[in-house]
Write a protein that holds these residues in place. Sequence first.
Motif, mmCIF file in Angstrom:
data_model
loop_
_atom_site.group_PDB
_atom_site.id
_atom_site.type_symbol
_atom_site.label_atom_id
_atom_site.label_comp_id
_atom_site.label_asym_id
_atom_site.label_seq_id
_atom_site.Cartn_x
_atom_site.Cartn_y
_atom_site.Cartn_z
ATOM 1 N N THR A 177 0.973 -1.226 -0.122
ATOM 2 C CA THR A 177 0.041 -0.035 0.024
ATOM 3 C C THR A 177 0.867 1.303 -0.018
ATOM 4 N N LEU A 178 1.920 1.359 0.889
ATOM 5 C CA LEU A 178 2.656 2.489 1.094
ATOM 6 C C LEU A 178 3.306 2.720 -0.231
ATOM 7 N N ASN A 179 3.968 1.771 -0.799
ATOM 8 C CA ASN A 179 4.761 1.854 -2.060
ATOM 9 C C ASN A 179 3.958 2.263 -3.364
ATOM 10 N N VAL A 180 2.723 1.753 -3.206
ATOM 11 C CA VAL A 180 1.693 2.162 -4.331
ATOM 12 C C VAL A 180 1.438 3.821 -4.428
ATOM 13 N N ILE A 181 1.270 4.187 -3.127
ATOM 14 C CA ILE A 181 1.035 5.614 -2.872
ATOM 15 C C ILE A 181 2.261 6.380 -3.401
ATOM 16 N N LYS A 182 3.542 6.006 -2.789
ATOM 17 C CA LYS A 182 4.486 6.647 -2.991
ATOM 18 C C LYS A 182 4.967 6.736 -4.676
ATOM 19 N N ASP A 183 4.609 5.667 -5.471
ATOM 20 C CA ASP A 183 4.893 5.612 -6.703
ATOM 21 C C ASP A 183 4.260 6.668 -7.524
ATOM 22 N N VAL A 184 2.771 6.579 -6.923
ATOM 23 C CA VAL A 184 2.021 7.942 -7.894
ATOM 24 C C VAL A 184 2.193 9.194 -7.225
ATOM 25 N N GLU A 185 2.768 9.079 -5.992
ATOM 26 C CA GLU A 185 3.020 10.708 -5.485
ATOM 27 C C GLU A 185 4.285 11.035 -6.217
ATOM 28 N N GLN A 186 5.262 10.266 -6.614
ATOM 29 C CA GLN A 186 6.445 10.629 -6.990
ATOM 30 C C GLN A 186 6.454 10.505 -8.684
ATOM 31 N N TYR A 187 5.296 10.442 -9.278
ATOM 32 C CA TYR A 187 4.962 10.611 -10.667
ATOM 33 C C TYR A 187 5.460 9.446 -11.390
ATOM 34 N N ARG A 188 5.968 8.217 -10.703
ATOM 35 C CA ARG A 188 6.457 7.107 -11.526
ATOM 36 C C ARG A 188 5.182 6.301 -12.367
ATOM 37 N N SER A 189 3.968 6.499 -11.727
ATOM 38 C CA SER A 189 2.867 5.775 -11.993
ATOM 39 C C SER A 189 1.794 6.862 -12.427
ATOM 40 N N GLU A 190 0.931 6.668 -13.409
ATOM 41 C CA GLU A 190 -0.161 7.688 -13.609
ATOM 42 C C GLU A 190 -1.524 7.430 -12.533
ATOM 43 N N PHE A 191 -1.760 5.902 -12.366
ATOM 44 C CA PHE A 191 -2.531 5.699 -11.451
ATOM 45 C C PHE A 191 -1.961 4.716 -10.256
ATOM 46 N N GLY A 192 -2.905 4.601 -9.226
ATOM 47 C CA GLY A 192 -2.693 3.686 -8.159
ATOM 48 C C GLY A 192 -3.894 2.884 -8.193
ATOM 49 N N ILE A 193 -4.070 1.409 -7.714
ATOM 50 C CA ILE A 193 -5.213 0.744 -7.342
ATOM 51 C C ILE A 193 -4.966 0.500 -5.866
#
Length: 308
Positions: A126-142
Amino acid sequence: MNIQQMRYVAAIANNGSFREAAKKLYISQPSLSHAIKELEKELDVQLFERTRQGASLTSEGMDFFQYTQPILAQVELLENRYLANEENEKHFSISSQHYDFLSIMISQLVKDFPDYNDFRIFESTTLNVIKDVEQYRSEFGILLFNDSNQAGLSRLLENGELDYEILTTFQTHIFMREGHPLATKSVIELSDLHDYSQVRFTQETNNYTYFAEDLIDFPGITQVIHTSDRATLTGILQRTDAYGSGSGLVEDPRGQGIVLIPLANSPENKMVMIKKKTRKISAIGEAFLTNLKKYFIDFQETQKNKKK
């Protein structure tokens, strides 16, 4: 000294040799060797010990490597932020907790967008998904929202300047092997589970319960088995009378020897999409969301028909 040289050092350190690093960097080995020699000359230190077996950082090289990691991380953040919206970019990335429907959605995108040459599915905690989107690596997170985690996760999303949209709601399901003593029940009551072990999927090593993906937790459980691997969780369910809990959004549970049974009176759970507030949804992103919402509608309709 420049950013490219810092990246070269990181690539060699991570790959253990100039040859492998050159392959990953898509440059010739002589060019990479020359760049490192120039950097070593400028710094007046030896960064690598070179042997027949490969290359390893010297003590000075290790210091240099550690000092440059925060710099490279910030550069990556800037590039993700300001280069992500280039019109000629043909890259799509999503991050998510682990769900079967991801492979279906991405497979469809690959067919519908043949001009895209790079797809990334980052399945993590969960935390890594949030960070990934927050840092613009992914367009979306589920992510999964429920009564236990929504308040905590909402605060994290707000701090990261992230929005969320509810994609679907669903009932908690209990997972167990096909031959389980409770497998013939149409609905599971919490009281039915007290005599059985629970297998829990464990994520970040912290005490924040809102990172948990397990949808039920009550006192008096006979035995709890923690695992951080989905395949291990399924293997334990197949071989014991333990049970797990989850969304029920599984493509072929019978093929895994598992049955999914709704939990009576379970609170409403939500599957949500998170995105950066300032990031415009791309055309491929819109297609992904449209396909995913349709998938959820069709899946729930199929489940209703099975119960008739």
